[in-house]
Design an enzyme around this catalytic site. Structure first.
Site, PDB file in Angstrom:
ATOM      1  N   ARG A 170     -11.859  -0.136   0.049  1.00  0.00           N
ATOM      2  CA  ARG A 170     -11.524   0.316  -1.302  1.00  0.00           C
ATOM      3  C   ARG A 170     -11.441  -0.762  -2.101  1.00  0.00           C
ATOM      4  NH1 ARG A 170      -5.304   1.966   0.239  1.00  0.00           N
ATOM      5  NH2 ARG A 170      -5.173   2.000  -1.779  1.00  0.00           N
ATOM      6  N   SER A 197      -9.431  -2.023  -4.396  1.00  0.00           N
ATOM      7  CA  SER A 197      -8.265  -2.584  -4.644  1.00  0.00           C
ATOM      8  C   SER A 197      -8.122  -4.215  -4.309  1.00  0.00           C
ATOM      9  CB  SER A 197      -6.833  -1.938  -4.126  1.00  0.00           C
ATOM     10  OG  SER A 197      -6.988  -2.243  -2.650  1.00  0.00           O
ATOM     11  N   LYS A 215      -2.065   1.920   8.757  1.00  0.00           N
ATOM     12  CA  LYS A 215      -0.821   3.164   8.283  1.00  0.00           C
ATOM     13  C   LYS A 215      -1.532   4.029   7.416  1.00  0.00           C
ATOM     14  CE  LYS A 215       0.828   0.099   4.857  1.00  0.00           C
ATOM     15  NZ  LYS A 215       0.313   0.817   3.534  1.00  0.00           N
ATOM     16  N   ASP A 216      -2.730   3.925   6.773  1.00  0.00           N
ATOM     17  CA  ASP A 216      -3.245   4.957   6.036  1.00  0.00           C
ATOM     18  C   ASP A 216      -4.216   5.811   6.584  1.00  0.00           C
ATOM     19  OD1 ASP A 216      -2.145   3.685   3.675  1.00  0.00           O
ATOM     20  OD2 ASP A 216      -3.831   2.234   3.179  1.00  0.00           O
ATOM     21  N   THR A 240      10.040   2.749  -4.954  1.00  0.00           N
ATOM     22  CA  THR A 240       9.251   3.162  -3.869  1.00  0.00           C
ATOM     23  C   THR A 240       8.691   4.553  -3.592  1.00  0.00           C
ATOM     24  OG1 THR A 240       9.250   3.052  -1.388  1.00  0.00           O
ATOM     25  CG2 THR A 240      11.438   3.724  -2.351  1.00  0.00           C
ATOM     26  N   SER A 279       7.557   5.643  -0.778  1.00  0.00           N
ATOM     27  CA  SER A 279       7.573   6.136   0.401  1.00  0.00           C
ATOM     28  C   SER A 279       8.545   6.928   1.054  1.00  0.00           C
ATOM     29  CB  SER A 279       7.606   4.550   1.386  1.00  0.00           C
ATOM     30  OG  SER A 279       7.899   4.738   2.369  1.00  0.00           O
ATOM     31  N   ARG A 325       9.649   7.321   4.104  1.00  0.00           N
ATOM     32  CA  ARG A 325      10.127   6.587   5.127  1.00  0.00           C
ATOM     33  C   ARG A 325      11.393   5.734   4.428  1.00  0.00           C
ATOM     34  NH1 ARG A 325       9.356   1.439   6.340  1.00  0.00           N
ATOM     35  NH2 ARG A 325       7.596   1.102   4.806  1.00  0.00           N
ATOM     36  N   ARG A 326      11.094   5.044   3.456  1.00  0.00           N
ATOM     37  CA  ARG A 326      12.086   4.007   2.805  1.00  0.00           C
ATOM     38  C   ARG A 326      12.787   4.779   2.190  1.00  0.00           C
ATOM     39  NH1 ARG A 326       6.881   0.625   0.451  1.00  0.00           N
ATOM     40  NH2 ARG A 326       6.796  -0.913   1.868  1.00  0.00           N
ATOM     41  N   GLY A 353       0.861   3.005  -7.091  1.00  0.00           N
ATOM     42  CA  GLY A 353       0.077   1.827  -7.508  1.00  0.00           C
ATOM     43  C   GLY A 353      -0.125   0.847  -6.758  1.00  0.00           C
ATOM     44  N   ASN A 354      -1.193   0.008  -6.893  1.00  0.00           N
ATOM     45  CA  ASN A 354      -1.210  -1.314  -6.018  1.00  0.00           C
ATOM     46  C   ASN A 354      -0.159  -2.237  -6.121  1.00  0.00           C
ATOM     47  OD1 ASN A 354      -1.883  -3.241  -7.886  1.00  0.00           O
ATOM     48  ND2 ASN A 354      -4.056  -2.584  -7.955  1.00  0.00           N
TER      49      ASN A 354
END
Length: 313
Positions: free
Chosen positions: A14, A16, A85-86, A131, A133, A135-136, A154-155
């Protein structure tokens, strides 16, 4: 050097800043081991990078890997660098590709960034945490229900800009990611894995090659870390058995201990954090895949299937 070692390895990634920093680590480690092999970077823009909406609408996690996989399979590159994780675990790797190595694992923990220097426990009621996520969000709903989560994609650099612009009061980001882009200076607090259980594959970079490309695989496999390999295999088998999708709040991490023992701790949450399922097992002599399966089955016995299937995706 191997007799058949490739002269040049083209690495697709990628485009980024984080992804390119990860590629630089691979290039440096490869140069140290095999100084005779040159490397070249082939950057691609992925669907996940272009699309800033809900990831579930663009194939979820695979949105960050599809174009990278395509370049590898088309022969435009020899090696792909992915954050584990991706990489979706509910379906196999694209046919014709294989993992050649998992690099030594970085920090698995989450980091809080608050411009005023407050810790997570010190944040006032109604503070907005940036966030996207699930999960978070689920874990914060369970542990800090007085805080508000606001979606932010976004990054990492872009998220830091959004924090500075006041779109949220604090950020949660991966400690390893901030380290990779040289922004550890912004971290207010690194959360324990008890306070915020990490995502499956946290802190692990996977090197993926074409299956038949033995010269590249031989050269690259030397970069692999055996403990990280065992941890990652346990975690990915766990996620595979659970068949989690990208909207399911699932967390967990395996740890290779001195003496060879392997443990896996994992959780499944309801999105509102009201239901938390926990499992923690040690493998002893079990192989990593068996440990991952065993922990998944433990959570399925507690009702994880119903929890996951009840979440829209």
């Amino acid at each position: 050097m191997y007799m058949s070692a490739p002269e040049i390895v083209r690495i697709v990634s990628r485009d980024s800043p984080m992804a390119l920093a990860q590629v630089e680590r691979v290039r440096a480690e490869l140069a140290a081991l095999h100084p005779g092999i040159a490397t070249e970077v082939v950057p691609v823009k992925t669907t996940g990078d272009k699309w800033l909406g809900d990831l579930a609408k663009v194939e979820g996690k695979g949105a960050f890997t599809k174009e990278v996989d395509a370049a590898l399979l088309a022969g435009e590159a020899d090696l792909a660098v992915h954050c584990v994780k991706d990489i979706p675990a509910d379906r196999p790797l694209p046919a014709g590709t294989t993992f050649a190595a998992f690099l030594r694992r970085d920090d698995v923990r989450d980091a809080l960034i608050h411009p005023g220097g407050l810790t997570l426990d010190e944040l006032p009621e109604g503070a907005r945490i940036g966030t996207s996520s699930v999960r978070r969000v689920a874990q914060l709903a369970a542990s800090h229900p007085h805080l508000e989560c606001v979606p932010l994609r976004g990054n990492a650099n872009r998220r830091l800009d959004k924090l500075a612009a006041g779109e949220c009061d604090a950020l949660l980001l991966a400690a390893a990611g901030l380290a990779r882009i040289g922004r550890e200076d912004v971290i207010t607090e690194v959360l324990t894995t008890d306070a915020m259980c990490p995502p499956i594959g946290a802190g692990v970079l996977a090197l993926q090659c074409r299956e038949g490309d033995t010269a590249v695989i031989d050269a690259i496999s030397d970069l692999g870390d055996p403990d990280t390999h065992r941890e990652t295999m346990a975690e990915r088998m766990f996620l595979h058995v659970l068949q989690g999708h990208c909207n399911s709040p699932i967390a967990g991490f395996a740890k290779a201990h001195r003496g060879g023992d392997l443990s896996l701790r994992a959780c499944v949450f309801s999105p509102d954090g009201k239901t938390v399922l926990n499992a923690h097992e040690w493998a002893g002599p079990l192989d990593p895949a068996t440990l991952g399966t065993s922990v998944a089955v433990s959570l399925l016995r507690q009702g994880a299937r119903e929890l996951i299937d009840g979440i829209a995706h």
